[in-house]
Design a protein around this motif. Sequence first.
Motif, PDB file in Angstrom:
ATOM      1  N   ALA A 129       1.103  -1.242  -0.592  1.00  0.00           N
ATOM      2  CA  ALA A 129      -0.393   0.044   0.086  1.00  0.00           C
ATOM      3  C   ALA A 129       0.377   1.245  -0.528  1.00  0.00           C
ATOM      4  CB  ALA A 129      -0.484  -0.158   1.384  1.00  0.00           C
ATOM      5  N   SER A 130       0.246   2.236  -0.469  1.00  0.00           N
ATOM      6  CA  SER A 130       1.120   3.595  -0.158  1.00  0.00           C
ATOM      7  C   SER A 130       0.487   4.995  -0.148  1.00  0.00           C
ATOM      8  CB  SER A 130       1.692   3.787  -2.061  1.00  0.00           C
ATOM      9  OG  SER A 130       1.242   4.201  -2.288  1.00  0.00           O
ATOM     10  N   ARG A 131       0.955   5.719   0.154  1.00  0.00           N
ATOM     11  CA  ARG A 131       0.377   6.849   0.152  1.00  0.00           C
ATOM     12  C   ARG A 131       1.598   8.168   0.326  1.00  0.00           C
ATOM     13  NH1 ARG A 131      -4.526   8.238   0.746  1.00  0.00           N
ATOM     14  NH2 ARG A 131      -4.711  10.627   2.415  1.00  0.00           N
ATOM     15  N   LEU A 132       1.012   8.615  -0.380  1.00  0.00           N
ATOM     16  CA  LEU A 132       1.119  11.181  -0.800  1.00  0.00           C
ATOM     17  C   LEU A 132       1.731  11.321   0.600  1.00  0.00           C
ATOM     18  CD1 LEU A 132       0.183  10.959  -5.395  1.00  0.00           C
ATOM     19  CD2 LEU A 132       2.825   9.876  -3.859  1.00  0.00           C
ATOM     20  N   PHE A 133       2.288  11.642   0.919  1.00  0.00           N
ATOM     21  CA  PHE A 133       2.019  12.753   2.163  1.00  0.00           C
ATOM     22  C   PHE A 133       2.619  13.821   1.487  1.00  0.00           C
ATOM     23  CE2 PHE A 133       3.012   8.604   4.107  1.00  0.00           C
ATOM     24  CZ  PHE A 133       2.234   8.347   5.362  1.00  0.00           C
ATOM     25  N   PRO A 134       1.932  15.160   2.119  1.00  0.00           N
ATOM     26  CA  PRO A 134       2.289  16.208   1.383  1.00  0.00           C
ATOM     27  C   PRO A 134       2.896  17.383   1.316  1.00  0.00           C
ATOM     28  CG  PRO A 134      -0.460  16.099   2.776  1.00  0.00           C
ATOM     29  CD  PRO A 134       0.432  15.132   2.876  1.00  0.00           C
ATOM     30  N   LYS A 135       3.981  18.282   1.434  1.00  0.00           N
ATOM     31  CA  LYS A 135       4.218  18.780   1.419  1.00  0.00           C
ATOM     32  C   LYS A 135       4.030  20.102   3.223  1.00  0.00           C
ATOM     33  CE  LYS A 135       7.199  21.621  -1.024  1.00  0.00           C
ATOM     34  NZ  LYS A 135       7.024  22.837  -1.399  1.00  0.00           N
ATOM     35  N   SER A 136       2.615  20.319   3.180  1.00  0.00           N
ATOM     36  CA  SER A 136       1.922  20.391   4.486  1.00  0.00           C
ATOM     37  C   SER A 136       2.244  19.942   5.580  1.00  0.00           C
ATOM     38  CB  SER A 136       1.041  21.024   4.030  1.00  0.00           C
ATOM     39  OG  SER A 136      -0.047  20.092   3.801  1.00  0.00           O
ATOM     40  N   ASN A 137       2.655  18.708   5.340  1.00  0.00           N
ATOM     41  CA  ASN A 137       3.057  18.256   6.995  1.00  0.00           C
ATOM     42  C   ASN A 137       4.028  18.493   8.044  1.00  0.00           C
ATOM     43  OD1 ASN A 137       0.184  16.981   6.076  1.00  0.00           O
ATOM     44  ND2 ASN A 137       1.150  14.768   6.980  1.00  0.00           N
TER      45      ASN A 137
END
Length: 672
Positions: A497-505
């Motif tokens: 599984a995967s996730r695109l973690f945003p810059k805002s984090n």
Amino acid sequence: MASLRKAVAAIVLAHVAPVVYSQTLVIDNTTVSANESTVAPAAASVDAGITNSTADLFEGETLQLTEAVLANLTDLELSNVTLFSFQNESDLAQNLSKRSLSGLCKTYPDDPYWPFPSTWGLFNVLLGGGLIQTVPYAASCYDSFGNRNTSKCDFITNNWINASIYHTEDPTSVNAVLFQGATCMPPAFVPSKSGCTVGGYPTYSVSVRNVAQIQLAVNFARNLNLRLVIKNTGHDFSAKSVGMGALSLWTHNLKDIRFFKNYRQGRYNGPAFKLGVGVQAFEAYEAARKNNVTIVGGEGRTVGVMGGYLLGGGHSPLSSLYGMAADQVLSMEVVLADGRFVTASETSYPDLFWALRGGGGSTFGIVTSVVIKAYPKIKVTTMTYVLATGPTVTSVQFWAALRAFFDGFITYTDAGNYEYFRIMKVGNDQYSSDMGPWFAPGMSKSQLEALVTPLFSRFKELGVEVNPVYTEYDDFYDAWHASFPVEPWGSNAIRQASRLFPKSNWQDAAKLNATFDVIKNVVEEGAYVVAFNIAAAPKTGYPDNAVNPAWRDTVMHAIMVSTWDTTKTDRDIKAASDRLTFGWMQRWRDVSPGAGAYMSEADYIEPDFTQAFFGSKYPRLYQIKQRYDPFGVFYAHTAVGSEDWKMSEMILGNLPSQNNQFGFSYQHEGHA
């Protein structure tokens, strides 16, 4: 080539034994064999100048099925020739409901409407001998198909996991064998299995060499309501290239390459390549090196870069500089669901062109070639190191050092860098993370050293010593080839599984703390994490296309892996599988609300996949899908429009099986 216009002057079918045909054709009064080494009989040479193509067609693209060819075949009074005709809007919907038992399912081998052997024989003749009846790659390990061969089985067994190059040369072998049903793996991987079956692999494949063969297959599948799948290399976490009872189009051999030193199209003026959809990463990069340029592609050597990789967006070691692979596309040649062959570009079928660049493979049509931008030759510096617990590094120090690395993600991507790293648990409170590699395009060794000096200074403050190894390369190809080995393949004891973690984090201390904590926690509980510090919003900008908007905001693409022992009970395996989706991954989703995931490396049962894979662009993509493929000729798991269909059986209770008898039922109101 002119004589090919008369290629259909005669086709002789001599019935011998149950399903054996003598296949010949006559070209200008000369009789030749109709086999895969000859041009498909049902083809005419079409002048590239009459199309909207932005670059000259490859030879295989000039060989097309036309109305004139179909008329010639009809004149010969060949039975069932109408099965290969182009889409007729007036009667397709009416006829579709009559071609399966329920009117709602695709036509499968047990269905009375499944083609007779003689019909498959005619199809093969028209293809020029390109039809392949599936024999699974590992069949030589069993007696099931009459081809048992101990030495071949030993070779396949020894190279099953770590040699994807062999799987990509097979018409049907795919990476995601779990969802295919794992019906024919070497016995060493499934010791309890006594036989080999086709299972979720397609029943037949077409070894594609030209456009006419694709058109024949699309028309045949559409007119008979057969399930149609597309395999290039078979790299995909979601098994998009398989399907029980399907007809498959194997595009792997469309490997033409043409370089343009000065290519002009619209606002673009510069070097470019036209690449056949079967060209793999190592072939594309070799061509770029030969012509002293750089192109955007993936890290995997055997991935078909112009296929599902590019169509799904395509992240790259160069993405922080140049964006996604889909951002490089200038035009595409594509066969549509109605059987027509068209060029998609900013001026020709612009809505289709928008959708194909990031909207997913096996969805809107079958691409045969792509024209992409090329960039000047670029130097690259790489760096590797291993961060691990040990005699002098505690787990507390390990996680503190890893967090120090995380803190710099925006800085590194702003510099155009790409870091490919892994995090794993190796024992009780013991962990390791290998950087392999830190990829710095356009940078010298001294420049990369300067960039990472604050990081390694912080490591020393924490009492952590690593031994970075720097290597400076004059060309992207050399850096890529030295850094990325052939990728693993084909385990039935794994889910990802995967996730695109945003810059805002990373721009909010509390969010970064929460993000790092959920990465740390799942590793502590046994997850294996592969991650990329990457940004796909280059300073030079990027085009308006269907790429998931989450890619434009991300600074980390992270993949997690759950594995299990195949000797465990189904209950235990289901628990491991469910923990991935509903336990570990849910924590990642919770700290990144509204973000997304990369469709080609994602959870097979990603909740709300339309949002996760396509974001705000999904409504427009769905409209385009309905415009170009209203009857679902192209279906793939989690592709645009796939929610209109329902698979009939599940693996472990909640994983849609590509190996099921009745396939999937059309749910979309108005198209039943």
